[in-house]
Design an enzyme around this catalytic site. Structure first.
Site, PDB file in Angstrom:
ATOM      1  N   TRP A 150       1.193  -1.019  -0.237  1.00  0.00           N
ATOM      2  CA  TRP A 150       0.201  -0.210   0.155  1.00  0.00           C
ATOM      3  C   TRP A 150       0.243   1.564  -0.257  1.00  0.00           C
ATOM      4  O   TRP A 150       0.427   1.824  -0.275  1.00  0.00           O
ATOM      5  CB  TRP A 150      -1.259   0.202   1.104  1.00  0.00           C
ATOM      6  CG  TRP A 150      -0.300  -0.181   2.641  1.00  0.00           C
ATOM      7  CD1 TRP A 150      -0.220  -1.705   3.759  1.00  0.00           C
ATOM      8  CD2 TRP A 150       0.124   0.714   3.530  1.00  0.00           C
ATOM      9  NE1 TRP A 150       0.302  -1.068   4.529  1.00  0.00           N
ATOM     10  CE2 TRP A 150       0.643   0.118   4.347  1.00  0.00           C
ATOM     11  CE3 TRP A 150       1.173   2.126   3.180  1.00  0.00           C
ATOM     12  CZ2 TRP A 150       2.156   1.215   5.556  1.00  0.00           C
ATOM     13  CZ3 TRP A 150       1.637   2.578   4.157  1.00  0.00           C
ATOM     14  CH2 TRP A 150       1.647   1.755   5.333  1.00  0.00           C
ATOM     15  N   ASN A 151       2.029   1.028   0.437  1.00  0.00           N
ATOM     16  CA  ASN A 151       3.039   2.265   0.784  1.00  0.00           C
ATOM     17  C   ASN A 151       3.374   3.052  -0.587  1.00  0.00           C
ATOM     18  O   ASN A 151       3.524   4.601  -0.909  1.00  0.00           O
ATOM     19  CB  ASN A 151       4.414   1.964   1.319  1.00  0.00           C
ATOM     20  CG  ASN A 151       4.887   1.120   0.774  1.00  0.00           C
ATOM     21  OD1 ASN A 151       4.963   0.218  -0.103  1.00  0.00           O
ATOM     22  ND2 ASN A 151       6.366   1.320   1.248  1.00  0.00           N
ATOM     23  N   GLY A 225       6.121  -6.841   1.377  1.00  0.00           N
ATOM     24  CA  GLY A 225       5.856  -6.527   2.244  1.00  0.00           C
ATOM     25  C   GLY A 225       6.598  -6.795   3.368  1.00  0.00           C
ATOM     26  O   GLY A 225       8.040  -6.487   3.565  1.00  0.00           O
ATOM     27  N   GLU A 247      10.895  -8.651  -1.629  1.00  0.00           N
ATOM     28  CA  GLU A 247      11.423  -7.349  -0.993  1.00  0.00           C
ATOM     29  C   GLU A 247      10.547  -7.152   0.784  1.00  0.00           C
ATOM     30  O   GLU A 247       9.844  -6.720   0.323  1.00  0.00           O
ATOM     31  CB  GLU A 247      10.998  -6.222  -1.960  1.00  0.00           C
ATOM     32  CG  GLU A 247      12.429  -4.632  -1.177  1.00  0.00           C
ATOM     33  CD  GLU A 247      10.802  -4.024  -0.876  1.00  0.00           C
ATOM     34  OE1 GLU A 247      11.450  -4.255   0.619  1.00  0.00           O
ATOM     35  OE2 GLU A 247      10.567  -2.695  -1.562  1.00  0.00           O
ATOM     36  N   LEU A 248      11.372  -7.471   1.682  1.00  0.00           N
ATOM     37  CA  LEU A 248      10.281  -7.304   2.788  1.00  0.00           C
ATOM     38  C   LEU A 248      10.598  -6.339   3.504  1.00  0.00           C
ATOM     39  O   LEU A 248      10.778  -6.358   4.894  1.00  0.00           O
ATOM     40  CB  LEU A 248      11.114  -8.700   3.518  1.00  0.00           C
ATOM     41  CG  LEU A 248      10.424 -10.175   2.519  1.00  0.00           C
ATOM     42  CD1 LEU A 248      11.081 -11.621   3.318  1.00  0.00           C
ATOM     43  CD2 LEU A 248       9.087  -9.977   2.200  1.00  0.00           C
ATOM     44  N   CYS A 281      10.172   1.227   2.621  1.00  0.00           N
ATOM     45  CA  CYS A 281      11.573  -0.018   2.570  1.00  0.00           C
ATOM     46  C   CYS A 281      12.897   0.956   2.618  1.00  0.00           C
ATOM     47  O   CYS A 281      13.866   0.555   3.689  1.00  0.00           O
ATOM     48  CB  CYS A 281      11.249  -0.299   1.861  1.00  0.00           C
ATOM     49  SG  CYS A 281      10.960  -0.009  -0.315  1.00  0.00           S
TER      50      CYS A 281
END
Length: 529
Positions: A150-151, A225, A247-248, A281
């Site tokens: 969502w970001n 996420g 990609e965490l 992130c």
């Protein structure tokens, strides 16, 4: 289908997903939740469409992506407003970090994908294999399942959808349940540009729909996420032997050395910590500043933070908007409470702002932080600038590497050579010297990390190659000759094989054989070679 309306006119049904304006909590649109039982059929339609799409010439696929860029550019203001309304970020950030990045992704792959996916000759260094001609070809995986956050609800999915489609795959996209409108918009852009519907399908819903997507066995999954959800995605993919890119998130460190321009570094720290309200992130989440300049640097950060305007994302003067949901504010508050209890000091900010809306939180500067604090260990994902004072660059590097995350970092110095040397020591997927986060907008730069930040890459040629399978094709140039290593084993062949190994690898033998006519013949005399 989305229907814009006022909250009083909407009665959300269980089968619908509400898009909220995070600045006030109002419902701005609704979308049908995709029934989990229909996801397998959606993936199968994508698989059937992919076999046809893959036969479309690569140049034509690139041209279609260029058309997406044109559509996106024509609708840029409308799209920026939509992102601002649904994700809560200031309009300037919607234009720069979302629309600009998405436009450049389309332009980059439309222009360069044909070159990057061109077949390559593979030269053979082994003398025994010089009679063969090898080439490497890149073929699409098939169906790519994309689960996006969502970001950055436009830029992140476009970073995978565009190269996936241009490479000949089809895509099933599951956007975050917090930004369903932006997710729906991505498919709309491609359809408006002339892409058939089944090439890019969007499924709406929460975690159960993401699980259904993996259960439907796409050929690869790209997930962005949280670490917690990423672990579940990795386990589900591993069970079905589905390759994945994860990609965490990160806990990005900023190293500020005494030689750095403190005015510029402090401005970067403030922007890097608070852009998108810290919900990135690549946010600057840990700052290590050398003691000799620490007081000046911290004072500048506090002064610049106090001048920031916190307010409605739709106000063009707003610099820091709202967080996505009150639960995110709870997370930030809990980390700050833990830090203060352990001795940290809040120099400015640190308060909820319910007078502005349900998810507003003041940009916050914290000092006196230590490695044992949750604020310095766990991803914060909120508007907090945390500063630790160090005695040397070596200490800064050690502390920066003392994290389970390894996505990105930055080094601030007046000596570019020193910057590169320190960058080489940092455990991160990317390191910027005298800048923060902006490499995400460089299409040639691969994006991804290590450790708890995940694996694989997006963006760049590396990201494109994540979405194709490499096939090596070898053609023997002496098809009428039997091979020495085929059956017919005997003592003579064993001796000849050992002689050949000596010829290839014994030190000095190649030099001794140079200019010696018949040397090879003598090595293999009386052998079937």
């Amino acid at each position: 289908m989305a229907t814009a309306s006022q909250p009083a006119q909407l009665a959300p049904a269980p089968a619908h997903l509400s898009s909220l304006d995070p600045s006030n909590g109002e419902v701005i649109a609704q979308f049908e939740i995709t029934p989990a039982g229909e996801v397998a059929g959606i993936v199968e339609r994508a698989r059937r469409a992919q076999s046809t799409w893959a036969r479309v010439p690569l140049a034509e696929r690139c041209a279609k992506v260029a058309r997406v860029r044109e559509v996106l550019y024509a609708r840029r203001q409308e799209i920026a407003e939509l992102v601002t309304r649904e994700a809560g970020k200031p309009r300037v950030e919607s234009l720069f970090a979302e629309v600009l990045v998405a436009l450049d992704i389309c332009a980059f792959y439309a222009t360069n994908a044909a070159r990057m996916l061109r077949s390559e000759r593979v030269p053979h260094h082994n003398l025994a294999m010089k009679s063969k001609s090898g080439r490497l070809f890149y073929e699409p995986f098939g169906v790519i399942g994309v689960i996006s956050p969502w970001n950055y609800p436009l830029a992140v999915p476009m970073g995978t959808v565009v190269p996936a489609l241009v490479a000949g795959n089809t895509v099933v996209l599951k956007p975050s349940e917090l930004t369903p409108w932006c997710g729906s918009l991505v498919a709309e852009l491609f359809q408006q540009a002339g892409f058939p519907h089944d090439l890019l399908q969007v499924i709406q819903g929460g975690g159960e729909i993401g699980a259904a997507l993996i259960a439907a066995r796409p050929d690869k999954v790209v997930f962005t996420g949280s670490v917690e959800t990423g672990r579940r995605v990795a386990a589900a993919c591993a069970e079905k032997l589905i390759p994945s890119v994860l990609e965490l998130g990160g806990k990005d460190a900023m190293l500020v050395l005494a030689s750095a321009d403190q005015d510029i570094a402090s401005s970067a720290a403030v922007w890097g910590s608070f852009t998108n309200c810290g919900q990135a992130c690549l946010s600057v989440e840990r700052i290590y500043v050398e003691r000799g300049v620490a007081d000046k640097f911290i004072q500048m950060c506090v002064e610049k933070t106090k001048r920031l305007k916190l307010g409605s994302p739709l106000d063009p003067e707003t610099e820091v908007g709202t967080m996505i949901r009150p639960t995110q504010v709870d997370r930030v508050t809990a980390q700050l409470d833990d830090a203060v209890a352990r001795g940290a000091r809040i120099l400015t900010g640190g308060r909820r702002r319910p007078d502005l809306g349900p998810a507003y939180f003041e940009p916050t500067v914290v000092t006196g932080v230590t490695p044992d604090m949750k604020l310095m260990q766990e991803e914060t994902f909120g508007p907090v600038l945390a500063v630790a004072v160090v005695d040397s660059a070596a200490e800064a590097v050690r502390l920066a590497n003392d994290s389970e995350f390894g996505l990105s970092a930055s080094v601030w110095t007046g000596d570019a050579r020193q910057g590169r040397e320190i960058a080489a020591q940092l455990r991160a997927g990317s390191v910027m010297v005298n800048d923060v986060a902006s490499y995400f907008g460089i299409c040639e730069a691969p994006h991804g990390g290590r450790g708890a930040s995940g694996w694989g890459r997006t963006h760049s040629r590396a990201g494109l190659l994540e979405l194709v399978q490499a096939k090596y094709v070898d053609v023997d140039l002496l098809p009428r000759w039997s091979k020495a290593w085929w059956y017919g084993y005997n003592q003579s062949l064993a001796v000849a094989a050992d002689h050949f190994l000596q010829f290839l690898f014994a030190q000095g033998i190649v030099e001794r054989l140079k200019g010696a006519p018949g040397a090879m013949r003598s090595l293999f005399r009386d052998s079937k070679i």
